[in-house]
Design a protein around this motif. Structure first.
Motif, mmCIF file in Angstrom:
data_model
loop_
_atom_site.group_PDB
_atom_site.id
_atom_site.type_symbol
_atom_site.label_atom_id
_atom_site.label_comp_id
_atom_site.label_asym_id
_atom_site.label_seq_id
_atom_site.Cartn_x
_atom_site.Cartn_y
_atom_site.Cartn_z
ATOM 1 N N CYS A 79 35.188 32.370 -6.201
ATOM 2 C CA CYS A 79 36.434 33.051 -5.817
ATOM 3 C C CYS A 79 36.552 32.903 -4.300
ATOM 4 O O CYS A 79 35.551 32.949 -3.585
ATOM 5 C CB CYS A 79 36.335 34.524 -6.197
ATOM 6 S SG CYS A 79 37.830 35.434 -5.804
ATOM 7 N N GLY A 80 37.762 32.703 -3.818
ATOM 8 C CA GLY A 80 37.900 32.489 -2.380
ATOM 9 C C GLY A 80 39.335 32.584 -1.919
ATOM 10 O O GLY A 80 40.238 32.915 -2.691
ATOM 11 N N GLY B 51 44.347 41.297 -11.239
ATOM 12 C CA GLY B 51 43.528 42.198 -10.416
ATOM 13 C C GLY B 51 43.841 42.038 -8.940
ATOM 14 O O GLY B 51 44.998 42.120 -8.534
ATOM 15 N N ASN B 52 42.806 41.776 -8.147
ATOM 16 C CA ASN B 52 43.050 41.679 -6.698
ATOM 17 C C ASN B 52 43.434 40.264 -6.259
ATOM 18 O O ASN B 52 43.503 39.989 -5.065
ATOM 19 C CB ASN B 52 41.833 42.184 -5.909
ATOM 20 C CG ASN B 52 40.604 41.331 -6.119
ATOM 21 O OD1 ASN B 52 40.616 40.406 -6.916
ATOM 22 N ND2 ASN B 52 39.532 41.644 -5.411
ATOM 23 N N HIS B 53 43.682 39.384 -7.218
ATOM 24 C CA HIS B 53 44.101 38.027 -6.852
ATOM 25 C C HIS B 53 45.592 38.007 -6.512
ATOM 26 O O HIS B 53 46.371 38.751 -7.086
ATOM 27 C CB HIS B 53 43.795 37.054 -7.988
ATOM 28 C CG HIS B 53 42.319 36.892 -8.199
ATOM 29 N ND1 HIS B 53 41.769 36.434 -9.359
ATOM 30 C CD2 HIS B 53 41.275 37.160 -7.373
ATOM 31 C CE1 HIS B 53 40.447 36.404 -9.237
ATOM 32 N NE2 HIS B 53 40.127 36.852 -8.044
ATOM 33 N N HIS C 129 44.517 33.725 -3.046
ATOM 34 C CA HIS C 129 43.221 34.338 -3.354
ATOM 35 C C HIS C 129 43.000 34.263 -4.861
ATOM 36 O O HIS C 129 43.677 34.947 -5.625
ATOM 37 C CB HIS C 129 43.205 35.802 -2.887
ATOM 38 C CG HIS C 129 41.941 36.524 -3.265
ATOM 39 N ND1 HIS C 129 41.910 37.853 -3.613
ATOM 40 C CD2 HIS C 129 40.654 36.100 -3.344
ATOM 41 C CE1 HIS C 129 40.664 38.206 -3.889
ATOM 42 N NE2 HIS C 129 39.889 37.166 -3.738
ATOM 43 N N CYS C 130 42.086 33.409 -5.293
ATOM 44 C CA CYS C 130 41.723 33.345 -6.711
ATOM 45 C C CYS C 130 40.444 32.541 -6.856
ATOM 46 O O CYS C 130 39.895 32.059 -5.870
ATOM 47 C CB CYS C 130 42.849 32.757 -7.555
ATOM 48 S SG CYS C 130 43.183 31.039 -7.217
ATOM 49 N N GLY C 131 39.968 32.409 -8.089
ATOM 50 C CA GLY C 131 38.667 31.775 -8.285
ATOM 51 C C GLY C 131 38.625 30.805 -9.441
ATOM 52 O O GLY C 131 39.579 30.056 -9.673
ATOM 53 N N SER C 132 37.519 30.869 -10.192
ATOM 54 C CA SER C 132 37.244 29.850 -11.211
ATOM 55 C C SER C 132 37.762 30.251 -12.578
ATOM 56 O O SER C 132 37.380 29.638 -13.586
ATOM 57 C CB SER C 132 35.748 29.564 -11.265
ATOM 58 O OG SER C 132 35.002 30.761 -11.299
ATOM 59 N N CYS D 260 54.616 38.864 -1.769
ATOM 60 C CA CYS D 260 53.339 38.905 -2.477
ATOM 61 C C CYS D 260 53.576 38.727 -3.978
ATOM 62 O O CYS D 260 54.300 39.515 -4.580
ATOM 63 C CB CYS D 260 52.616 40.228 -2.203
ATOM 64 S SG CYS D 260 51.063 40.350 -3.088
ATOM 65 N N VAL D 261 52.985 37.667 -4.535
ATOM 66 C CA VAL D 261 52.980 37.491 -5.988
ATOM 67 C C VAL D 261 51.643 38.023 -6.475
ATOM 68 O O VAL D 261 50.590 37.501 -6.125
ATOM 69 C CB VAL D 261 53.151 36.005 -6.373
ATOM 70 C CG1 VAL D 261 53.070 35.846 -7.892
ATOM 71 C CG2 VAL D 261 54.465 35.461 -5.844
ATOM 72 N N LYS D 262 51.704 39.090 -7.272
ATOM 73 C CA LYS D 262 50.469 39.719 -7.768
ATOM 74 C C LYS D 262 50.208 39.272 -9.198
ATOM 75 O O LYS D 262 51.124 39.160 -9.998
ATOM 76 C CB LYS D 262 50.615 41.253 -7.787
ATOM 77 C CG LYS D 262 50.535 41.915 -6.447
ATOM 78 C CD LYS D 262 49.201 41.741 -5.775
ATOM 79 C CE LYS D 262 48.101 42.601 -6.370
ATOM 80 N NZ LYS D 262 46.823 42.438 -5.626
ATOM 81 N N GLY D 263 48.947 39.079 -9.474
ATOM 82 C CA GLY D 263 48.561 38.712 -10.828
ATOM 83 C C GLY D 263 48.713 39.870 -11.783
ATOM 84 O O GLY D 263 49.024 40.974 -11.404
#
Lengths: 121, 473
Positions: B98-99, B201-203, B234-237, B470-473
């Motif tokens: 995640c990064g 979530g927080n992505h 901001h997101c991950g795998s 802001c686009v929130k997941g």
């Protein structure tokens, strides 16, 4: 919590779903079966919750009703639910996985079973 | 956590000396107020990490540390394989790699204003986000394995982005040593429809405005100016990384290293079959995260070009904060190859580090610190001191101050969206409840975290940014 291990596991599954969406809004349109086994009851709880997370992820479904049949440290579970509808289900967050943190499966003096662990979201 | 329970080495460095099974001390970098706001569990988990075999120097916690599983989030620990060192699935986290990725645009805030709503809609349409969302890309089994081996380099090869993007991505966008065959069929299936999705979530995907420059020299090298518009991803795998974490946590609990103080610390010796398989799978998941952020970059560019055809988006930097990397560090006067776990911690390479792209050599690596949709984010630069302090590491975000349930009792999603709109921040989401759970007030003060990182010399502040969309997941 529950009056048996089975009921505590089923309630843990409801609690998991409540983190993701509004459990009461999920209709039982489709049922699927999962099987899990583990070396002990605590790890079986983690495997059970992770099996539900996996089915939610690959089927893009939410499940609101759970039934399990326990045989030692293996179980067969039935999950009933439907495809995700973000608005109607008031979705909040995906569950990434159940962890072994705060993991506990135990019975108190009154015969009430507790099944708990931290779920990463 | 009670600061009185720690040894105060300076206003920003607090120690727990080794006692009992601890092999090294535990060190927390934070000010007194941040320490007071940390869970007691951070202390407990750091002490547990300090007992693991092969750990070097200390178990570290960054200023944004909070209770995790096994290792605290905001935790850093390095292990020497030749001293029985271990690797831990919980020490990397379920959302492997995640990064945060920051893209620079050729826009200023004034240029954007008239097109802001259209851009928000285009981004919301263009980048899949939220529970149950799917991407347009479907990978066959051989293609999935190519992606897991190639990371962002694979994505660029498929036309998602430019070769220049790789110059500004850690490890040039590809983790070496990935072993797709160590990734379960379930993990690959979970990823089938999730390439190019943001998650939940927080992505987030944010369009941000630079509002303050702290370090003019570093800002110039990074080409950052007040009122510049940037995009932060901001997101991950995604599902694949989550399943790799799940699979190997279970394997490490059942077959991993013994004894451990708590099974949440499940780990395996690096020099073991299980340790090597996890490493191969973790690197494959890292490549999945790098490919995912690269594809999202392509989607973001497409959305911008629909609304603002002349705007160019170039990559400032892409840095992961849930990782385990092999790095050379100085221990007891000699250089050693260590496996550095950073869980909710960002690498913070100082000036002159050979892994930095030439334009950033003089100022250090961009350390991208995500805030919340209502507050601010920071770009910091790595310091040379950070190597000695914490194996070149710094914080990664604000860290939650309260649970999701507490947040939904206190705030309503629609009310937050309205309040932010009145402050000029457009939120786009499919989850109103998610907005309440991610309320800015549910997080710690990211400015205090960034300031503490600077005062502890882990990284220095370069720029402060505020959200615009802001686009929130």
């Amino acid at each position: 919590m529950g009056r048996s291990v089975e009921e505590a596991f089923e309630q843990a599954a409801v609690a998991l779903t409540a983190v993701v969406a509004d459990v009461n809004a999920i209709k039982q349109r489709e049922s699927i079966e999962v099987r899990c086994e583990a070396p002990d009851l605590e790890l079986l709880l983690v495997s059970w919750l992770n099996a539900i997370i996996y089915e939610m992820a690959v089927r893009k479904m939410l499940f609101g009703t759970f039934r399990i049949v326990l045989a030692g440290c293996s179980l067969t579970g039935t999950l009933a639910g439907e495809k995700v509808d973000p608005e109607r289900h008031r979705v909040a967050v995906e569950a990434k996985g159940a962890t072994v943190t705060e993991l506990k499966v135990s019975c108190d003096q009154d015969g009430q079973w507790l099944a708990q662990c931290v779920v990463d979201v | 956590m009670d600061p009185q329970s720690l040894l105060c080495y300076s206003d920003f460095e607090w120690w727990i000396k080794p006692t009992g099974q601890m092999r090294v001390p535990a060190i927390i970098y934070a000010d007194k107020q941040l320490i007071s706001g940390m869970d007691e569990k951070v202390r407990e988990q750091l002490i547990n990490v300090a007992t693991l075999p092969g750990i070097q120097r200390a178990a570290y916690a960054m200023p944004d540390a909070h209770w995790g599983y096994g290792f605290p989030i905001g935790g850093v620990a390095a292990f020497d394989p030749n001293e029985g060192g271990v690797i831990s699935a919980g020490g990397v986290g379920f959302d492997i790699s995640c990064g945060v990725r920051a893209l620079q645009t050729t826009l200023t805030a004034n240029d954007l204003e008239a097109q802001k709503t259209d851009l928000a809609e285009a981004l919301f349409r263009g980048v899949p986000a939220g529970v149950g969302s799917t991407g347009a890309i479907r990978l066959s089994e051989p293609e999935m394995d190519s992606m897991l081996s190639g990371g962002a380099q694979w994505a660029v090869g498929k036309g998602y982005g430019n070769p220049a993007d790789l110059d500004r991505t850690e490890e040039r966008g590809r983790a070496i040593g990935a072993q797709p065959e160590c990734v379960s069929r379930e993990a690959k299936k979970r990823q089938c429809e999730e390439m190019g999705t943001l998650g939940s979530g927080n992505h987030y995907l944010e369009v941000q405005r630079v509002v303050q420059i702290f370090d003019a020299v570093a800002a110039e090298a990074m080409e950052l100016h007040e009122n510049d518009i940037l995009v932060s991803i901001h997101c991950g795998s995604r599902g694949l990384g989550h399943q790799v974490g799940t699979d190997y946590l279970k394997s490490m609990v059942i077959q991993g290293y013994r004894p451990i103080p708590d099974r949440e610390l499940a780990c395996a010796p690096i020099h073991s079959e299980l340790g090597q398989h996890y490493l191969g799978a973790m690197r494959a998941a890292t490549n999945c995260a790098l490919a995912n952020r690269q594809i999202i970059t392509h989607l973001v560019r497409g959305a911008f070009h629909q609304v603002l055809p002349d705007v160019k988006l170039t990559l400032l930097y892409d840095v992961s904060h849930n990782t385990c990397k092999i790095e050379e560090h100085s221990v007891d006067g000699g250089l050693r190859e260590l496996f550095v776990h950073r869980k909710g911690a960002t690498r913070s390479l100082g000036p002159g580090h050979p892994d930095l792209p030439p334009p950033l050599q003089a100022v250090g690596q961009p350390v991208l610190i995500g805030g919340t949709m209502g507050t601010e984010s920071y770009i910091l630069a790595g310091t040379k001191q950070s190597e000695k302090l914490a194996f070149s590491s710094a914080c990664h975000g604000a860290g939650r101050a309260m649970s999701r349930t507490q947040a939904t009792h206190r705030w309503q999603g629609r009310q937050i969206i309205e309040e932010l709109r009145n402050r000029g921040v457009l939120i786009r989401t499919r989850s109103i409840r998610g907005v309440a759970e991610e309320a800015p007030g549910a997080y710690k003060d990211v400015s205090a975290v960034a300031a503490a990182a600077e005062q502890a010399h882990l990284a220095r502040r370069v720029a402060r940014l505020v959200p615009v969309i802001c686009v929130k997941g």
